[in-house]
Design an enzyme around this catalytic site. Structure first.
Site, PDB file in Angstrom:
ATOM      1  N   LYS A  41       0.822  -1.190   0.000  1.00  0.00           N
ATOM      2  CA  LYS A  41       0.000   0.000   0.000  1.00  0.00           C
ATOM      3  C   LYS A  41       0.867   1.255   0.000  1.00  0.00           C
ATOM      4  O   LYS A  41       0.430   2.330  -0.368  1.00  0.00           O
ATOM      5  CB  LYS A  41      -0.870   0.029   1.272  1.00  0.00           C
ATOM      6  CG  LYS A  41      -1.742  -1.164   1.455  1.00  0.00           C
ATOM      7  CD  LYS A  41      -2.368  -1.130   2.871  1.00  0.00           C
ATOM      8  CE  LYS A  41      -3.107  -2.438   3.095  1.00  0.00           C
ATOM      9  NZ  LYS A  41      -3.381  -2.658   4.534  1.00  0.00           N
ATOM     10  N   GLY A  42       2.118   1.076   0.434  1.00  0.00           N
ATOM     11  CA  GLY A  42       2.984   2.227   0.689  1.00  0.00           C
ATOM     12  C   GLY A  42       3.210   3.150  -0.499  1.00  0.00           C
ATOM     13  O   GLY A  42       3.370   4.349  -0.333  1.00  0.00           O
ATOM     14  N   GLU A  97       8.041   2.809  -5.826  1.00  0.00           N
ATOM     15  CA  GLU A  97       8.125   2.301  -4.452  1.00  0.00           C
ATOM     16  C   GLU A  97       8.150   3.452  -3.457  1.00  0.00           C
ATOM     17  O   GLU A  97       8.573   4.553  -3.787  1.00  0.00           O
ATOM     18  CB  GLU A  97       9.411   1.476  -4.285  1.00  0.00           C
ATOM     19  CG  GLU A  97       9.178  -0.021  -4.295  1.00  0.00           C
ATOM     20  CD  GLU A  97       8.536  -0.556  -3.005  1.00  0.00           C
ATOM     21  OE1 GLU A  97       7.907   0.204  -2.248  1.00  0.00           O
ATOM     22  OE2 GLU A  97       8.693  -1.764  -2.771  1.00  0.00           O
ATOM     23  N   ASP A  98       7.726   3.166  -2.264  1.00  0.00           N
ATOM     24  CA  ASP A  98       7.798   4.165  -1.198  1.00  0.00           C
ATOM     25  C   ASP A  98       9.229   4.273  -0.675  1.00  0.00           C
ATOM     26  O   ASP A  98       9.769   5.359  -0.515  1.00  0.00           O
ATOM     27  CB  ASP A  98       6.828   3.825  -0.057  1.00  0.00           C
ATOM     28  CG  ASP A  98       6.899   2.368   0.402  1.00  0.00           C
ATOM     29  OD1 ASP A  98       7.727   1.598  -0.135  1.00  0.00           O
ATOM     30  OD2 ASP A  98       6.125   1.993   1.300  1.00  0.00           O
ATOM     31  N   ASP A 101      14.881  -0.323   1.464  1.00  0.00           N
ATOM     32  CA  ASP A 101      15.575  -0.492   2.729  1.00  0.00           C
ATOM     33  C   ASP A 101      16.679  -1.532   2.502  1.00  0.00           C
ATOM     34  O   ASP A 101      17.734  -1.217   1.964  1.00  0.00           O
ATOM     35  CB  ASP A 101      14.517  -0.918   3.752  1.00  0.00           C
ATOM     36  CG  ASP A 101      15.023  -1.010   5.173  1.00  0.00           C
ATOM     37  OD1 ASP A 101      15.913  -0.240   5.534  1.00  0.00           O
ATOM     38  OD2 ASP A 101      14.507  -1.858   5.928  1.00  0.00           O
ATOM     39  N   LYS A 129      17.290   4.173   1.737  1.00  0.00           N
ATOM     40  CA  LYS A 129      18.197   4.074   2.889  1.00  0.00           C
ATOM     41  C   LYS A 129      19.388   3.242   2.449  1.00  0.00           C
ATOM     42  O   LYS A 129      19.441   2.043   2.704  1.00  0.00           O
ATOM     43  CB  LYS A 129      17.497   3.315   4.033  1.00  0.00           C
ATOM     44  CG  LYS A 129      16.454   4.062   4.800  1.00  0.00           C
ATOM     45  CD  LYS A 129      16.061   3.194   6.003  1.00  0.00           C
ATOM     46  CE  LYS A 129      14.680   3.459   6.472  1.00  0.00           C
ATOM     47  NZ  LYS A 129      14.228   2.468   7.460  1.00  0.00           N
ATOM     48  N   PHE A 150      13.635   4.608  11.163  1.00  0.00           N
ATOM     49  CA  PHE A 150      12.340   4.106  10.724  1.00  0.00           C
ATOM     50  C   PHE A 150      11.398   5.286  10.515  1.00  0.00           C
ATOM     51  O   PHE A 150      11.096   6.035  11.435  1.00  0.00           O
ATOM     52  CB  PHE A 150      11.757   3.124  11.739  1.00  0.00           C
ATOM     53  CG  PHE A 150      10.624   2.339  11.163  1.00  0.00           C
ATOM     54  CD1 PHE A 150      10.861   1.234  10.366  1.00  0.00           C
ATOM     55  CD2 PHE A 150       9.309   2.738  11.393  1.00  0.00           C
ATOM     56  CE1 PHE A 150       9.807   0.532   9.794  1.00  0.00           C
ATOM     57  CE2 PHE A 150       8.253   2.040  10.824  1.00  0.00           C
ATOM     58  CZ  PHE A 150       8.502   0.934  10.031  1.00  0.00           C
ATOM     59  N   ARG A 163       0.099   6.436   7.552  1.00  0.00           N
ATOM     60  CA  ARG A 163       0.265   6.477   6.084  1.00  0.00           C
ATOM     61  C   ARG A 163      -0.207   7.802   5.503  1.00  0.00           C
ATOM     62  O   ARG A 163       0.292   8.260   4.479  1.00  0.00           O
ATOM     63  CB  ARG A 163      -0.552   5.354   5.433  1.00  0.00           C
ATOM     64  CG  ARG A 163      -0.012   3.953   5.680  1.00  0.00           C
ATOM     65  CD  ARG A 163      -0.715   2.978   4.748  1.00  0.00           C
ATOM     66  NE  ARG A 163      -0.570   1.594   5.155  1.00  0.00           N
ATOM     67  CZ  ARG A 163       0.474   0.828   4.850  1.00  0.00           C
ATOM     68  NH1 ARG A 163       1.465   1.316   4.137  1.00  0.00           N
ATOM     69  NH2 ARG A 163       0.537  -0.421   5.251  1.00  0.00           N
TER      70      ARG A 163
HETATM   71  P1  IMP Z   1      13.197  -4.075   1.987  1.00  0.00           P
HETATM   72  O1  IMP Z   1      12.816  -5.380   1.382  1.00  0.00           O
HETATM   73  O2  IMP Z   1      14.001  -4.243   3.245  1.00  0.00           O
HETATM   74  O3  IMP Z   1      13.847  -3.099   1.025  1.00  0.00           O
HETATM   75  O4  IMP Z   1      11.859  -3.457   2.569  1.00  0.00           O
HETATM   76  C1  IMP Z   1      11.070  -2.651   1.873  1.00  0.00           C
HETATM   77  C2  IMP Z   1       9.739  -2.481   2.565  1.00  0.00           C
HETATM   78  O5  IMP Z   1       9.859  -2.458   4.010  1.00  0.00           O
HETATM   79  C3  IMP Z   1       9.164  -1.168   2.187  1.00  0.00           C
HETATM   80  O6  IMP Z   1       8.452  -1.252   0.980  1.00  0.00           O
HETATM   81  C4  IMP Z   1       8.333  -0.812   3.395  1.00  0.00           C
HETATM   82  O7  IMP Z   1       7.062  -1.401   3.268  1.00  0.00           O
HETATM   83  C5  IMP Z   1       9.064  -1.431   4.556  1.00  0.00           C
HETATM   84  N1  IMP Z   1       9.948  -0.435   5.204  1.00  0.00           N
HETATM   85  C6  IMP Z   1      11.289  -0.389   5.160  1.00  0.00           C
HETATM   86  N2  IMP Z   1      11.768   0.660   5.863  1.00  0.00           N
HETATM   87  C7  IMP Z   1      10.692   1.300   6.354  1.00  0.00           C
HETATM   88  C8  IMP Z   1      10.532   2.480   7.173  1.00  0.00           C
HETATM   89  O8  IMP Z   1      11.470   3.195   7.580  1.00  0.00           O
HETATM   90  N3  IMP Z   1       9.243   2.815   7.463  1.00  0.00           N
HETATM   91  C9  IMP Z   1       8.170   2.102   7.044  1.00  0.00           C
HETATM   92  N4  IMP Z   1       8.277   1.002   6.279  1.00  0.00           N
HETATM   93  C10 IMP Z   1       9.520   0.595   5.947  1.00  0.00           C
HETATM   94 MG    MG Z   2       6.509  -1.084   0.395  1.00  0.00          MG
END
Ligand code: IMP
Ligand code: MG
Length: 175
Positions: A41-42, A97-98, A101, A129, A150, A163
Site C-alpha cells: 500500500k505504501g 516504491e515508497d 531499505d 536508505k 524508521f 500512512r
Molecule cells: P526491503 O525489502 O528491506 O527493502 O523493505 C522494503 C519495505 O519495508 C518497504 O516497501 C516498506 O514497506 C518497509 N519499510 C522499510 N523501511 C521502512 C521504514 O522506515 N518505514 C516504514 N516502512 C519501511
Molecule cells: Mg513497500
C-alpha cells in the site's frame, strides 16, 4: 512516553521533489508512454502525486506483495498478494516504491517482473536508505536518501498507522 512524529522531510520539500522527479521522468520518456506500477500500500500516495506531474501519457497498475518478516525488517521471501491486472509485454515500465531499505523485496519483485518481457523497466523510489542495503538493486530515480531511521508518512506506516501524513517523519516514543 507518548508516540509522536518528528518531521524529517516537510510537505513542501516532498511536493517540490515530486514535481522535479515528474519533470525528469517526462523528459526521459519523451515520445513514449510510461506504465507505472504501484507497490501497495505504501507506494500509492507517491504514485498518485508523481503521476500528476508526468506530462507524457501514463497508464497504471497495482500490485501487492508481502515480504515475510517482523515489523521493521523484511526477510526477502516475497509473496504476491495481489497481482497486476495487465501484461507488461512491450511496455515501458516504471516501478514506483515508497522506500528501499534492505532491497530484498525489490530484488525479488524486479526479477519476477522482468520475466514478463517489458520493453524497459526502471525503478523510482521516494526514499532510499542506502546504508541498509543487503541486495543490490539499481535505482533510477530517488526522491530522498535518508539515514537509517524508521520513517512514516506519505504512504509509509508503523503498525498500519501514519500512512496519511503529508510529510515524512520519524516516530518517537516507541519502545
Ligand atoms: P526491503 O525489502 O528491506 O527493502 O523493505 C522494503 C519495505 O519495508 C518497504 O516497501 C516498506 O514497506 C518497509 N519499510 C522499510 N523501511 C521502512 C521504514 O522506515 N518505514 C516504514 N516502512 C519501511
Ligand atoms: Mg513497500
Amino acid at each position: 512516553m507518548a508516540e509522536t512524529v518528528k518531521v524529517l522531510v516537510s510537505e513542501e520539500e516532498v511536493d517540490k521533489k515530486i514535481r522535479a522527479l515528474g519533470e525528469q521522468i517526462s523528459k526521459d520518456y519523451a515520445g513514449r508512454q510510461v506504465h507505472l506500477i504501484c507497490v501497495l500500500k505504501g507506494g500509492v500516495f507517491f504514485m498518485c502525486e508523481l503521476a500528476k506531474r508526468i506530462s507524457v501519457p501514463v497508464t497504471m497498475d497495482f500490485m501487492s506483495v508481502s515480504s515475510y518478516g517482523d515489523k521493521t525488517s523484511s526477510s526477502g521471501v516475497v509473496k504476491i498478494a495481489k497481482d497486476l491486472d495487465e501484461t507488461l509485454e512491450g511496455k515501458d515500465v516504471l516501478v514506483i516504491e515508497d522506500i528501499i531499505d534492505s532491497g530484498r523485496t525489490l530484488y525479488y519483485l524486479l526479477d519476477i517482473l522482468q520475466k514478463r518481457n517489458p520493453n524497459s523497466m526502471r525503478l523510482c523510489t521516494l526514499l532510499d536508505k542506502p546504508e541498509r542495503r543487503v541486495r543490490d538493486v539499481k535505482v533510477d530515480y530517488v526522491g530522498f536518501e535518508i539515514p537509517d531511521e524508521f520513517v512514516v508518512g506519505y504512504g509509509l506506516d508503523y503498525a498500519q498507522k501514519y500512512r496519511n501524513l503529508p510529510y515524512i517523519g520519524v516516530v518517537e516514543g516507541v519502545e
